[in-house]
Design an enzyme around this catalytic site. Structure first.
Site, PDB file in Angstrom:
ATOM      1  N   ASP A   1       0.870  -1.370   0.028  1.00 14.86           N
ATOM      2  CA  ASP A   1      -0.108  -0.107  -0.099  1.00 14.86           C
ATOM      3  C   ASP A   1       0.883   1.196   0.231  1.00 14.86           C
ATOM      4  O   ASP A   1       1.488   1.678   0.850  1.00 14.86           O
ATOM      5  CB  ASP A   1      -0.882   0.049   1.243  1.00 14.86           C
ATOM      6  CG  ASP A   1      -2.006   0.973   1.171  1.00 14.86           C
ATOM      7  OD1 ASP A   1      -2.029   1.984   0.216  1.00 14.86           O
ATOM      8  OD2 ASP A   1      -2.941   0.877   2.064  1.00 14.86           O
TER       9      ASP A   1
ATOM     10  N   ASP B   1      -3.684   7.148  -3.517  1.00 14.02           N
ATOM     11  CA  ASP B   1      -3.495   5.983  -2.398  1.00 14.02           C
ATOM     12  C   ASP B   1      -4.190   4.808  -2.921  1.00 14.02           C
ATOM     13  O   ASP B   1      -5.212   4.801  -3.373  1.00 14.02           O
ATOM     14  CB  ASP B   1      -4.264   6.504  -1.090  1.00 14.02           C
ATOM     15  CG  ASP B   1      -4.541   5.454  -0.237  1.00 14.02           C
ATOM     16  OD1 ASP B   1      -3.726   4.518  -0.207  1.00 14.02           O
ATOM     17  OD2 ASP B   1      -5.296   5.688   0.818  1.00 14.02           O
TER      18      ASP B   1
ATOM     19  N   HIS C   1     -12.048   6.022   2.562  1.00 23.46           N
ATOM     20  CA  HIS C   1     -11.803   7.454   3.304  1.00 23.46           C
ATOM     21  C   HIS C   1     -11.926   8.393   2.141  1.00 23.46           C
ATOM     22  O   HIS C   1     -11.502   8.089   1.065  1.00 23.46           O
ATOM     23  CB  HIS C   1     -10.799   7.479   4.204  1.00 23.46           C
ATOM     24  CG  HIS C   1      -9.454   7.160   3.636  1.00 23.46           C
ATOM     25  ND1 HIS C   1      -8.557   7.981   2.744  1.00 23.46           N
ATOM     26  CD2 HIS C   1      -8.935   5.927   3.531  1.00 23.46           C
ATOM     27  CE1 HIS C   1      -7.363   7.373   2.439  1.00 23.46           C
ATOM     28  NE2 HIS C   1      -7.615   6.032   2.704  1.00 23.46           N
TER      29      HIS C   1
ATOM     30  N   HIS D   1      -6.761  11.741   5.216  1.00 25.33           N
ATOM     31  CA  HIS D   1      -8.165  11.518   5.600  1.00 25.33           C
ATOM     32  C   HIS D   1      -8.711  12.781   5.810  1.00 25.33           C
ATOM     33  O   HIS D   1      -8.627  13.594   6.519  1.00 25.33           O
ATOM     34  CB  HIS D   1      -8.213  10.667   7.019  1.00 25.33           C
ATOM     35  CG  HIS D   1      -9.643  10.237   7.343  1.00 25.33           C
ATOM     36  ND1 HIS D   1      -9.855  10.100   8.648  1.00 25.33           N
ATOM     37  CD2 HIS D   1     -10.779  10.129   6.616  1.00 25.33           C
ATOM     38  CE1 HIS D   1     -10.975   9.996   8.687  1.00 25.33           C
ATOM     39  NE2 HIS D   1     -11.579   9.907   7.407  1.00 25.33           N
TER      40      HIS D   1
ATOM     41  N   GLU E   1     -11.156   1.092  -0.319  1.00 26.80           N
ATOM     42  CA  GLU E   1     -10.174   0.067  -0.107  1.00 26.80           C
ATOM     43  C   GLU E   1     -10.941  -0.898   0.939  1.00 26.80           C
ATOM     44  O   GLU E   1     -11.838  -0.490   1.651  1.00 26.80           O
ATOM     45  CB  GLU E   1      -8.920   0.498   0.777  1.00 26.80           C
ATOM     46  CG  GLU E   1      -9.239   1.514   2.254  1.00 26.80           C
ATOM     47  CD  GLU E   1      -8.059   1.707   2.624  1.00 26.80           C
ATOM     48  OE1 GLU E   1      -7.218   1.223   3.030  1.00 26.80           O
ATOM     49  OE2 GLU E   1      -7.987   3.240   2.751  1.00 26.80           O
TER      50      GLU E   1
ATOM     51  N   GLU F   1      -7.031  -1.509  -3.279  1.00 19.83           N
ATOM     52  CA  GLU F   1      -7.443  -0.174  -2.931  1.00 19.83           C
ATOM     53  C   GLU F   1      -7.117   0.754  -4.141  1.00 19.83           C
ATOM     54  O   GLU F   1      -6.153   0.623  -4.930  1.00 19.83           O
ATOM     55  CB  GLU F   1      -6.652   0.745  -1.625  1.00 19.83           C
ATOM     56  CG  GLU F   1      -6.904   1.968  -1.576  1.00 19.83           C
ATOM     57  CD  GLU F   1      -6.133   2.655  -0.442  1.00 19.83           C
ATOM     58  OE1 GLU F   1      -5.386   2.016   0.063  1.00 19.83           O
ATOM     59  OE2 GLU F   1      -6.808   3.412   0.400  1.00 19.83           O
TER      60      GLU F   1
HETATM   61  C1  HZT Z   1      -3.266   6.915   7.929  1.00 24.07           C
HETATM   62  C2  HZT Z   1      -1.894   6.934   7.999  1.00 24.07           C
HETATM   63  C3  HZT Z   1      -1.206   6.582   7.014  1.00 24.07           C
HETATM   64  C4  HZT Z   1      -5.665   6.432   6.419  1.00 24.07           C
HETATM   65  C5  HZT Z   1      -6.193   4.459   5.636  1.00 24.07           C
HETATM   66  C6  HZT Z   1      -5.312   3.745   4.573  1.00 24.07           C
HETATM   67  C7  HZT Z   1      -3.318   3.097   3.842  1.00 24.07           C
HETATM   68  O1  HZT Z   1      -6.649   3.447   8.380  1.00 24.07           O
HETATM   69  C8  HZT Z   1     -10.382   6.959   7.733  1.00 24.07           C
HETATM   70  C9  HZT Z   1     -10.506   5.612   7.120  1.00 24.07           C
HETATM   71  C10 HZT Z   1      -1.722   6.411   5.680  1.00 24.07           C
HETATM   72  C11 HZT Z   1      -2.980   6.411   5.418  1.00 24.07           C
HETATM   73  C12 HZT Z   1      -3.658   6.432   6.645  1.00 24.07           C
HETATM   74  F1  HZT Z   1       0.156   6.695   6.912  1.00 24.07           F
HETATM   75  N1  HZT Z   1      -5.906   5.140   6.692  1.00 24.07           N
HETATM   76  N2  HZT Z   1      -5.208   4.130   3.254  1.00 24.07           N
HETATM   77  N3  HZT Z   1      -3.965   3.581   2.959  1.00 24.07           N
HETATM   78  N4  HZT Z   1      -4.027   3.614   5.368  1.00 24.07           N
HETATM   79  S1  HZT Z   1      -6.645   4.786   8.010  1.00 24.07           S
HETATM   80  C13 HZT Z   1      -8.423   5.496   7.913  1.00 24.07           C
HETATM   81  O2  HZT Z   1      -6.230   5.518   8.909  1.00 24.07           O
HETATM   82  S2  HZT Z   1      -8.699   6.961   8.516  1.00 24.07           S
HETATM   83  C14 HZT Z   1      -9.201   4.908   7.365  1.00 24.07           C
HETATM   84 MN    MN Z   2      -3.736   2.998   1.073  1.00 23.37          MN
HETATM   85 MN    MN Z   3      -6.446   4.386   2.115  1.00 22.31          MN
END
Ligand code: HZT
Ligand code: MN
Ligand code: MN
Length: 426
Positions: free
Chosen positions: A208, A219, A288, A296, A321, A416
């Site tokens: 990812d 993303d 998101h 986000h 995703e 995703e």
């Molecule tokens: C947070 C920190 C990162 C966002 C989703 C995600 C990887 O799980 C609301 C819904 C990178 C991304 C994120 F360093 N997140 N997408 N790809 N992770 S999440 C989230 O925190 S916030 C999902």
């Molecule tokens: Mn991601």
């Molecule tokens: Mn994401």
């Protein structure tokens, strides 16, 4: 394997006209760059594979190469000198009542949105080229550190932003740390310094990563497995994500998207060592929205049935995703944290720890609110920053994103893609 919808940001040219649903098909008239999943990986991978031996091979033309290298190092801006990046795959919404504006208003919107769309298309092209190289070159026996660095060096080169000069990483580069989450770990695992983990033949790894141009974050994630016993698990998450993309659209309730995703996901089962496991949607993971410089934006897209009445709105960008699991279908924080991000609403508090102050200055200048990981601080020359970093987390300035894992012994898969919700009927 059938061609899948894999355009990252692909749906930037979405039309909402009454066409057939085309998530899994390229639409030649509109989509000239269907990457047809893994079909191109050999081409992409082998181009320079024998570079060292074949010294007599004709030299590249003067004026810059027009083809990508392996590993990818040519900025996409050199490959598309006119700045016109592919628009990506067209996908019609499942419902057709989305005309919001007149043609006149649409033309205006198209023009005012053009810059941000161009930035997204450039980031999507970076993601696509790096992804194709990664899919062809990641192999068991490699360390997670070399895999992560291979992806990150490529993304930085292709965006044209090495990210070592102050502020360069804000203009373009990695949108967030490269997640390399294995087996029961679903998300937010990337190696910290000294990590010696080696990818195994029977692992299921979620890759990812994000590329950004001017804070427009692409993303997108895929799952790799080298043992075909996991095929149905991967197929479930791929189907579920494509279902989510199909269901997305203006005024669609996010809870309804979650229900459609769950139905697709949970129509699969996996047999592992003679045991049959139903594939479950991981109920506490979400898609998101994405806003400039923020991964986000505040809306979440559930991947299970939900009564959430929040609607997608025109102009919003969503990361769709989905995660399937053979375990509980529920993740919790586990293992050592690597991912962090400065909060958009960071309080302006006086920091008493001096290492926290200098670290915050580095974070603000190099990442702003973009997520980063410990390795990114290492490469900027920071040392012994953990106390300061923890202090920033405790102060509510930086948020920690620990790895998210289902129960031990389970396997998880993720796909995703970015999906803009736009009424762009030409
Ligand atoms: C947070 C920190 C990162 C966002 C989703 C995600 C990887 O799980 C609301 C819904 C990178 C991304 C994120 F360093 N997140 N997408 N790809 N992770 S999440 C989230 O925190 S916030 C999902
Ligand atoms: Mn991601
Ligand atoms: Mn994401």
């Amino acid at each position: 394997m059938a061609a899948q919808a894999t355009e990252d940001v692909a749906r930037l040219s979405q039309s909402i006209k009454n066409q057939t649903k085309t998530v899994d098909q390229s639409t030649p008239a509109i989509n000239e760059n269907d990457d047809s999943e893994d079909a191109n990986e050999e081409d992409a991978g082998n181009q320079n594979a024998s570079k060292k031996k074949k010294k007599r091979k004709p030299k590249k033309k003067k004026g810059g190469s027009k083809t990508q290298t392996s590993p990818p190092r040519v900025p996409v801006s050199n490959l598309f000198p006119n700045g016109q990046y592919p628009e990506g795959e067209l996908c019609d919404y499942a419902n057709d009542n989305h005309f919001r504006t007149t043609s006149e208003e649409k033309r205006h919107l198209d023009r005012s949105n053009n810059d941000f769309l161009q930035e997204y298309r450039q980031g999507a092209e970076v993601h696509r080229q790096v992804r194709q190289w990664a899919q062809g070159h990641i192999k068991p026996g490699q360390t997670l550190t070399e895999i992560a660095e291979g992806i990150e060096d490529s993304v930085r080169a292709l965006t044209g932003h090495p990210g070592l000069e102050e502020g360069d990483n804000i203009k373009g580069g990695m949108g967030f740390p490269t997640g390399l989450s294995i087996n029961h770990c679903a998300a937010h695992y990337t190696p910290n310094a000294g990590n010696k983990v080696v990818l195994q033949q029977d692992d299921v790894m979620k890759v990812d990563f994000g590329a950004h141009i001017n804070g427009r974050i692409v993303d997108s994630a895929f799952t790799m497995a080298f043992n075909p016993v996991y095929d149905n698990l991967l197929a479930a998450a791929k189907d579920a994500t494509n279902t989510g993309i199909r269901e997305a659209g203006i005024d669609v309730r996010v809870g309804d998207i979650g229900a459609a995703i769950q139905e697709a996901m949970e129509s699969y089962e996996v047999e592992l060592s003679g045991q049959t496991y139903p594939v479950k949607s991981i109920k506490n993971l979400n898609g998101h929205d994405i806003i400039q410089h923020s991964i986000h934006g505040g809306k979440s897209i559930p991947i299970v049935k939900s009564s959430d009445q929040t609607k997608m709105e025109e102009g919003e960008i969503f990361a769709i995703e989905t995660f399937g699991s053979t375990g509980k279908g529920y993740v919790r924080d586990d293992l050592e944290t690597s991912h962090y991000a400065k909060r958009a609403d960071a309080p302006n508090v006086a920091l008493r720890v001096s290492s926290a102050r200098s670290l915050l200055s580095t974070i603000t200048k190099n990442f702003g609110t973009l997520p980063f990981c410990r390795r990114y601080l290492d490469r900027l020359g920071h040392e012994k920053y953990l106390l300061g970093l923890n202090n920033l987390v405790q102060s509510g300035i930086v948020e920690a994103y620990p790895p998210l894992c289902d129960i031990k012994g389970s396997y998880t898969a993720q796909f995703e893609h970015v999906s803009p919700v736009m009424d762009q009927a030409a």
